[in-house]
Structure formats: C-alpha cells, structure tokens
Design an enzyme around this catalytic site. Structure first.
Site, short mmCIF file in Angstrom:
data_model
loop_
_atom_site.label_atom_id
_atom_site.label_comp_id
_atom_site.label_asym_id
_atom_site.label_seq_id
_atom_site.Cartn_x
_atom_site.Cartn_y
_atom_site.Cartn_z
N LYS A 39 0.79 -1.23 -0.07
CA LYS A 39 0.03 -0.08 0.05
C LYS A 39 0.85 1.35 -0.06
O LYS A 39 0.33 2.48 0.27
CB LYS A 39 -0.90 0.02 1.27
CG LYS A 39 -1.68 -1.21 1.43
CD LYS A 39 -2.24 -1.92 0.05
CE LYS A 39 -3.24 -1.04 -0.58
NZ LYS A 39 -3.36 -1.94 -2.09
N HIS A 85 7.74 -7.72 -1.97
CA HIS A 85 7.41 -7.18 -0.63
C HIS A 85 8.35 -7.74 0.34
O HIS A 85 8.43 -7.26 1.66
CB HIS A 85 5.88 -7.08 -0.13
CG HIS A 85 4.67 -6.74 -0.90
ND1 HIS A 85 4.92 -5.46 -1.31
CD2 HIS A 85 3.58 -7.19 -1.17
CE1 HIS A 85 3.94 -5.06 -1.98
NE2 HIS A 85 3.09 -6.28 -1.87
#
Ligand code: A3P
Length: 305
Positions: free
Chosen positions: A54, A115
């Site tokens: 995000k 990530h």
C-alpha cells in the site's frame, strides 16, 4: 517448514499471521518467500521494485514498465500493472522452486516486484549487481490505505468490518503483512546507503510532488535516460491515477488468480497525500508519530510525519 512451529497472532477477522525472522506474514506466503530466498539468483540486469504493501506499488509498476519499455505504451491499456511486473513471491515463485519467468524475451532487463524485507533477502541482494528501486510512503497514509484495502475483502460480510482502531494497533505493533513497516523501510534505507549505485530509495510523496523529475531520475538510474521531455510528460500522464483508473482493465471487478481476495480495481483508490487526516483520530496520529520519531528520527531519517 513446519508452520505450526512459528509464533502466530490474530490479524483481522479470522486471519492470522506467522512470525518468521522478525517479520509477520500470511501463513500461505511462507513457502513461496522461502523459495525466493533459496532459489532466486538475480541477473545483474534484473530490476526489482520493492515496496511495503500500500505504498504505491501499482503506480511504480506502471512507471517502471513505461520507463523501460518506451515503445509499449499500449501495454498499459491492455494489462493491469500487476500483470506487467510479477511479484516474486506471489507469481514467479508461487508454485515451484523453478521460477515461472526464467529469461527475458530479449536482452531487456527482467522486471520483478516483491514485498520481502531486506533482512530476509540480504544474501540475494548483496551478492548481485541487480538494480533495486525501493518505494516507501508516509506510515499514516500507508495504514489508512491498507485498512481500506482489507475492508474491501469483506464485501460479503460488511458488519464484520475491521475497525480502524484495531488496524492501527496492529500496525503500531508491527503485526501486519510484511511488517513491522519501520523495519522494512529501515532495512532498504540501509541497503541504499551501502549500495547507492544499485539501490534507489524513493518516497511516494517525492514522486507525487515532482513526477516529471522522478521519472527522469528513474530513467537515469536504470541506465535509460530520456532525450525528450515530451516522452517524460507522456509517461507521467499515462501512469497518473486518473488515467490508469479509467482503463477497463483496471476497472475490472475480477481478481488476479494469484490474489483472489482483491479485484483489479481495488488497487486504485484516492492516491492522495495526507488522506489519513480524514480518518485517524488525534490519539492515533500521536501514537504513530511518536513511533516514527523513535524509529526514524532517532536514526537521523527525518521522514514520515
Ligand atoms: P490510497 O489507498 O491512499 O488511495 P499499492 O499499489 O502498493 O497497493 O498502493 C495502493 C495505493 O496507491 C492506493 O492509495 C492507491 O490509490 C494508490 N495508487 C494507485 N495507483 C496510483 C497512481 N497511479 N498514482 C498515485 N497513487 C496511486
């Protein structure tokens, strides 16, 4: 690996996360992450986009793809940015030790995203000359974006929605996928100081404030500088949230096979700096800012407030 031997904590709803080498992950991610750690040997020409979830991954995927493949602007219209640059742990090494994408079709650099925290990829990244672009974002906007994203998973059961107070508490305690956020950011910050020629550390806010300048900087860093300013402007425009979110491929309610909980359209929301002010209480803002000062400011990294 025996997952039941790993410490676990409740995350949201019935979901829990497991603790592996200082970070929290969805239990289904552990095997693929291990595969990446053990079997991914980057080519020196590889380019890896690393982000905490995000923080603007989708945007940077579209920008990096466009910067490296200037003649393929039609690709953004035909494919979602997440299909143009695969995640190592979600797509490339999702099923087997042998990666799905072995070689680039030509001599062009292979583009991947992940990530996975630096602390788990230290050997992989330190022994390679590949290029890494690390993108981060203000922790409060990251949290609010994450909270909106997760609550969209709850469409069928709206009264089971995840409260922002609970999400904030998890975020501050680091119990969030790929968290703690602060360790994630600091790991790559350290790598960027160690290997500045190979690692570019950028923030969502810097790019928002000067997209033209940052597209040029990214082109220089990746060894493909721009000759014409118009080309830069076109990439900035084509990758803007307004243009991307209006494309059919990105408006789709379908979800990727590799991430069935999230429709393609859920990766685009407001795309603004400071949206947290519309959601977080003063108390939550204070709690996060105190943590940011403790974790970032104390090391001289004046970012995140
Ligand atoms: P908001 O929820 O604050 O709007 P990720 O891609 O890492 O999942 O991050 C998603 C966040 O990036 C969302 O933030 C989303 O709206 C924003 N985003 C997506 N595409 C963008 C773009 N082209 N430009 C700016 N922000 C974008």
């Amino acid at each position: 690996m025996d997952l039941s031997s790993l410490p676990r904590e409740k995350w949201w709803g019935d979901e829990y996360l497991v603790h592996l080498e200082g970070f929290w992950f969805g239990p289904q991610r552990v095997k693929p992450i291990k595969r990446v750690i053990n079997h991914y040997n980057p080519f020196p020409s590889d380019v890896i986009l690393v982000t905490f979830p995000k923080t603007g991954t989708t945007w940077l995927k579209s920008l990096l793809y466009s910067i490296l493949n200037r003649s393929s602007k039609h690709k953004l219209v035909a494919e979602h940015p997440h299909e143009l640059i695969p995640f190592l742990e979600l797509q490339v090494f999702a099923e087997a030790d042998e990666p799905l994408v072995l070689a680039a079709p030509s001599n062009e650099p292979r583009l991947f995203a992940t990530h996975i925290p630096y602390q788990l990829l230290t050997k992989t990244l330190e022994s390679s000359d590949c290029k890494v672009v690390y993108l981060t974002r203000n922790p409060k906007d990251t949290l609010v974006s994450f909270w909106h994203f997760v609550n969209k998973w709850n469409k069928e059961n709206p009264h089971q929605s995840w409260s922002l107070d609970e999400a904030t508490d998890r975020f501050c305690r680091g119990v969030t996928p790929y968290g703690p956020y602060y360790d994630h950011v600091l790991g790559y910050k350290e790598l960027s100081l160690k290997k500045p020629e190979n690692v570019m550390f950028v923030t969502y806010e810097e790019i928002q404030e000067d997209p033209h300048g940052y597209v040029k900087k990214l082109g220089d860093f990746l060894g493909c500088p721009f000759g014409k300013e118009d080309e830069v402007d076109e990439i900035v425009k084509n990758c803007s949230i307004e243009v991307l979110s209006s494309l059919d491929v990105n408006k789709s309610e379908k979800s990727p096979t590799w991430f069935p909980s999230s429709p393609y359209n859920s990766f685009f929301r407001k795309g603004k700096i400071g949206d947290y002010k519309n959601y977080l209480s003063d108390e939550s803002i204070q709690r996060i800012d105190t943590l940011t000062k403790d974790r970032f400011y104390s090391l001289g990294f004046m970012y995140g407030i």
